[in-house]
Design an enzyme around this catalytic site. Sequence first.
Site, PDB file in Angstrom:
ATOM      1  CE  LYS A  48      -0.257  -0.640   4.961  1.00  0.00           C
ATOM      2  NZ  LYS A  48      -1.055  -1.000   6.223  1.00  0.00           N
ATOM      3  CE1 TYR A 268      12.229  32.051   4.487  1.00  0.00           C
ATOM      4  CE2 TYR A 268      12.472  29.580   4.337  1.00  0.00           C
ATOM      5  CZ  TYR A 268      12.131  30.724   3.674  1.00  0.00           C
ATOM      6  OH  TYR A 268      11.871  30.944   2.388  1.00  0.00           O
TER       7      TYR A 268
HETATM    8  C1  LIG Z   1      -0.291  -1.874   6.759  1.00  0.00           C
HETATM    9  C2  LIG Z   1      -1.016  -3.078   7.264  1.00  0.00           C
HETATM   10  C3  LIG Z   1      -0.103  -4.557   7.427  1.00  0.00           C
HETATM   11  C4  LIG Z   1       1.483  -4.455   7.450  1.00  0.00           C
HETATM   12  O1  LIG Z   1       2.016  -3.979   8.397  1.00  0.00           O
HETATM   13  P1  LIG Z   1       3.488  -3.494   8.743  1.00  0.00           P
HETATM   14  O2  LIG Z   1       3.356  -3.128  10.419  1.00  0.00           O
HETATM   15  O3  LIG Z   1       3.952  -2.820   7.942  1.00  0.00           O
HETATM   16  O4  LIG Z   1       4.068  -4.883   8.751  1.00  0.00           O
HETATM   17  C5  LIG Z   1      -0.815  -5.564   7.737  1.00  0.00           C
HETATM   18  N1  LIG Z   1      -2.021  -5.725   7.803  1.00  0.00           N
HETATM   19  C6  LIG Z   1      -2.954  -4.568   7.787  1.00  0.00           C
HETATM   20  C7  LIG Z   1      -4.246  -4.673   7.899  1.00  0.00           C
HETATM   21  C8  LIG Z   1      -2.169  -3.281   7.600  1.00  0.00           C
HETATM   22  O5  LIG Z   1      -3.203  -2.206   7.641  1.00  0.00           O
END
Ligand SMILES: *Cc1c(COP(=O)(O)O)cnc(C)c1O
Length: 389
Positions: A48, A268
């Site tokens: 993702k 800044y």
């Molecule tokens: C993002 C996510 C993962 C992966 O999690 P990590 O901590 O990056 O390994 C797995 N399951 C779900 C439902 C997620 O939202």
Amino acid sequence: MPAQDIASSALASAPAGAFLTIDLDALVANYLAIRELAKGSEVAGVVKARAYGLGLAPVARALWGAGCRTFCVATAGEGATLRGLLPDATIYILSGLIAGAADAYEAHGLRPCLSSLAEVEEWRALAKRRGRPLSAGLQFETGLNRLGIAGREAERLISTPEALSGVDVTLVMSHLGCADEADHPLNRHQLERFRAIRDAFPGVTASLANSAGVHLGAEYHFDLVRPGIALYGGNPFTGRANPCRPVVGLQGRILDVREVASGETVGYGAAFEAKGPSRIAVIAMGYGDGFFRALGSDRQRSHVGGRVHIAGHYAPIAGRISMDLISIDVTELSEGAVRRGDLAELIGPHVTLDEVATRAGTIGYEVLTNLGDRYKRIYTGAGCSTTES
Ligand SMILES: *Cc1c(COP(=O)(O)O)cnc(C)c1O
């Protein structure tokens, strides 16, 4: 590709302010290490948010090449893009089914992780219209209280199998809330609740563990594990050594080196003041590239900020980070050690992703997902040596 390799390659003359290198061999090594740890379980790749900022296409192809066949993304849009890259992959949508959008999921062969009875009913309605069962996962609530079929809805689904007619359930899953803290009592609580749910779906693939969950032990593995951050070299734990190989490197180009007189301020808010005659180098990237502004230093607030590694030494960030520029204090380095066109390491073997995250007051996940599109991206390994601007 380390900084010295970039400097000596044709890329040295690329009109880029900063280089992001992504080591696909390290990514694959992390994938295989998890497969070893979770022996007997399938290892899905969580890709993702553009594979946590590393770039969906090269990451997904490298994982596929390593044998990964099941992928998880958050949204249907990400799923559609991934489908274009991997026509034969099994793709789960972790954020469930957006109201009224079931057709778009089905059009790309995406499997939503249905997270409420309303979502189940919309998926069933589409299956009825299509006249055939449609595959989907079921996400159950076990303690995170975020997404997932909960309480009476869960009981109803389990006790009335007709409530699922038309849905080909291919995955039963839940998500851990505190897996990064191995001793947290919520882990065992969620494990026990998930076991009870899994038992109601004999023969269906069951999945509970994210990256940190894989390290909680074999009883958390079930049939499929879903690592994300551990593939990308981030630390899945809080307060424990990082077991993963680093995947990402970030080098910024020095635009200029300038003398600043004692008592003058830099940047800044005049947040940095030269304590004596000083030398300040300016790097051609900033928060507009997704680098955290919280890494700037500020004398008024006694805020130390981050550091970079250049010419064999550490150099602190001097004052606030701008949208496109970062100033560093190289006074401690000998004159001429840092020159226009040189590269500074912002993430790499000396300044780790974990250090950057800690100093920015965040976690590696956020540092990675913020990686910007202005970087010149260089992918190495996994049979691939490409650059993508
Ligand atoms: C993002 C996510 C993962 C992966 O999690 P990590 O901590 O990056 O390994 C797995 N399951 C779900 C439902 C997620 O939202």
